[in-house]
Enzyme design. Structure first.
Site, short mmCIF file in Angstrom:
data_model
loop_
_atom_site.label_atom_id
_atom_site.label_comp_id
_atom_site.label_asym_id
_atom_site.label_seq_id
_atom_site.Cartn_x
_atom_site.Cartn_y
_atom_site.Cartn_z
N GLY A 199 42.28 39.82 35.62
CA GLY A 199 40.86 39.48 35.73
C GLY A 199 39.94 40.67 35.62
O GLY A 199 38.86 40.58 35.01
N GLU A 238 49.73 50.37 26.17
CA GLU A 238 51.09 49.85 26.17
C GLU A 238 51.09 48.34 25.91
O GLU A 238 51.96 47.82 25.23
CB GLU A 238 51.80 50.16 27.49
CG GLU A 238 51.19 49.49 28.71
CD GLU A 238 51.96 49.79 29.98
OE1 GLU A 238 52.98 50.51 29.90
OE2 GLU A 238 51.54 49.32 31.06
N GLY A 251 53.87 51.24 32.99
CA GLY A 251 53.38 52.50 32.47
C GLY A 251 52.29 53.13 33.32
O GLY A 251 51.62 54.06 32.87
#
Length: 445
Positions: A221, A243, A341
């Site tokens: 969100g 990513e 990541g």
């Protein structure tokens, strides 16, 4: 042999293909949209004749039949590099296990022999005239998985887009053991609608954004709310290096905000490693020369990120303690997500000239009994997994503001974090900070 003749020779039913699996094998489903729906169903149907088959996957977006059809784990053990909402349910129910990893290193687990693969089963785009199958929406560590596999089974899906890549973006028919065909929808994950809290948090981050920045967004969100703000703003020439590409980026492309003109690497090209979103997003990527997929070992490499000046990374987290330790993957010992990541991008963004990294969260939540819990806590004591250490804590953001923690003493960090905590918890946090010896007498209440 001509490629179409070889294709026909290797073409079989899913039921025939999964006969290659033996008890004790490790099977890899890759990640996200590479999930092999037909092969998963066929493998699940062998439940009564197999034992101790271990499956790896990440970010499951539809019911996984080797889990659904073997609830007692008699034949299959399901293992996850990273978690979706569905995966979280499987973990909560004791029907799956988490495999900790940092995304930039995930491929090396395969190439170094730390993650054996007896059979890889992945979804790809249809074969082209030269015998190549595009990996489509998942580059990630796909090549490392296939290089490690003894058996390679492709599930060819006409809905998988052909996506150009920097490297490791396709496989040739000569390298494949079996081919099956499946004409079904791909996994999708439409963006979650932004809440009022999401919009408040996004509004606090927005003043830090500027023309020409290279942007990495997470999913959820808050990124969606930020995407709305950027799309409606005067910001220009944003670059994409991420990513995970989600619908938030599609919104920015459609608004003309992403041009990639000012990037030092892959100028004029947006770069991603995994894509997960709507069917519209997948269609947008099909043969789109403006966008490249790349391995996670490249996209998430802090040394690569360092070379992208003006890098801005925005991700979510679950909780932070008064020392600046950040938990982004568990609530106590309950696994919620994964490292992914996050630490890769926090490290790389700090190294980049004018780089910044933000971790965002709501200040508190109410449980099913209506009891409120602060997401800023005195200290972690219940087994919470520390994703980002306090030595690398970036900007922390709630609906009450932004706390920049780098370079601050313990008492300064406590003061900054309490200032963005929910007002109902601030006095408690002050008392805790004082008891922990990190509250200065001159600090304001």
């Amino acid at each position: 042999m001509k490629v179409y003749e070889e294709y026909k020779k290797k073409l079989c039913t899913p039921q025939e293909a999964v006969q290659a699996v033996k008890s004790g094998d490790w099977i890899d489903y890759s990640q996200g949209c590479s999930f092999p729906t037909a092969l998963d169903c066929a493998l699940a149907a062998r439940r009564d004749e197999l034992r101790d088959v271990k499956i790896r996957n990440a970010i499951s977006c539809r019911p996984v039949q080797v889990v659904e059809q073997d609830k007692e784990r008699q034949a299959f053990t399901y293992n996850l590099w990273h978690c979706s909402g569905l995966d979280r349910q499987y973990l909560d129910q004791g029907r799956a296990f988490h495999a900790p990893m940092a995304f930039r290193n995930c491929g090396s687990y395969y190439s170094r022999g730390l993650a054996p693969v007896n059979a890889a089963m992945i979804t790809v785009a249809p074969m082209d005239a030269r015998g190549n199958f595009s990996y489509g929406l998942t580059n990630c560590c796909q090549q490392e998985v296939l290089d490690a596999a003894e058996v390679i089974i492709l599930e060819v899906n006409p809905h998988m887009p052909v996506v150009y890549g920097m490297e490791n973006d396709h496989i040739h028919i000569s390298e494949v053991t079996h081919v099956v065909e499946y004409d079904g929808s791909l996994c999708t994950a439409p963006g979650r609608a932004a809440t009022e809290s999401d919009r408040q948090i996004a509004a606090h981050i927005f003043p830090y954004l500027y023309d020409g920045m290279n942007l990495q967004l997470g999913i959820g969100g808050i990124p969606n709310a930020l995407g709305e703000l950027i799309a409606a703003s005067d910001l220009q020439d944003v670059g994409m290096h991420t990513e995970l590409m989600s619908d938030g980026y599609l919104q920015l492309y459609k608004a003309g905000k992403i041009t990639n003109k000012r990037k030092r690497l892959q100028r004029h090209k947006g770069v991603f490693s995994i894509c997960l979103g709507s069917a519209e997003l997948y269609e947008f990527l099909h043969y789109n020369q403006d966008i490249l997929s790349a391995p996670m070992s490249y996209v998430n490499n802090p040394e690569v990120i360092r070379q992208l000046d003006n890098f801005v990374s925005i991700n979510g987290c679950i909780a932070v303690d008064l020392y600046g330790q950040v938990s982004s993957e568990s609530a106590g010992i309950r696994q919620i997500s994964g490292t992914g990541g996050q630490l890769d991008f926090i490290t790389g963004a700090y190294m980049a000239a004018e780089g910044k990294a933000f971790l965002a969260m709501r200040s508190m939540h109410a449980d099913k009994h209506g009891v409120k819990h602060s997401h800023i806590v005195p200290r972690f004591t219940a087994g919470d997994i520390i994703t980002t250490p306090r030595t690398q804590a970036p900007y922390l953001v709630t609906e009450y503001g932004v706390a920049q923690l780098a370079g601050l003493t313990t008492w300064q960090r406590a003061e900054a974090l309490i200032a963005i905590a929910h007002p109902e918890f601030r006095e408690m946090l002050i008392q805790a900070a004082a008891a922990q010896g990190i509250w200065r007498q001159s600090n304001k209440r």
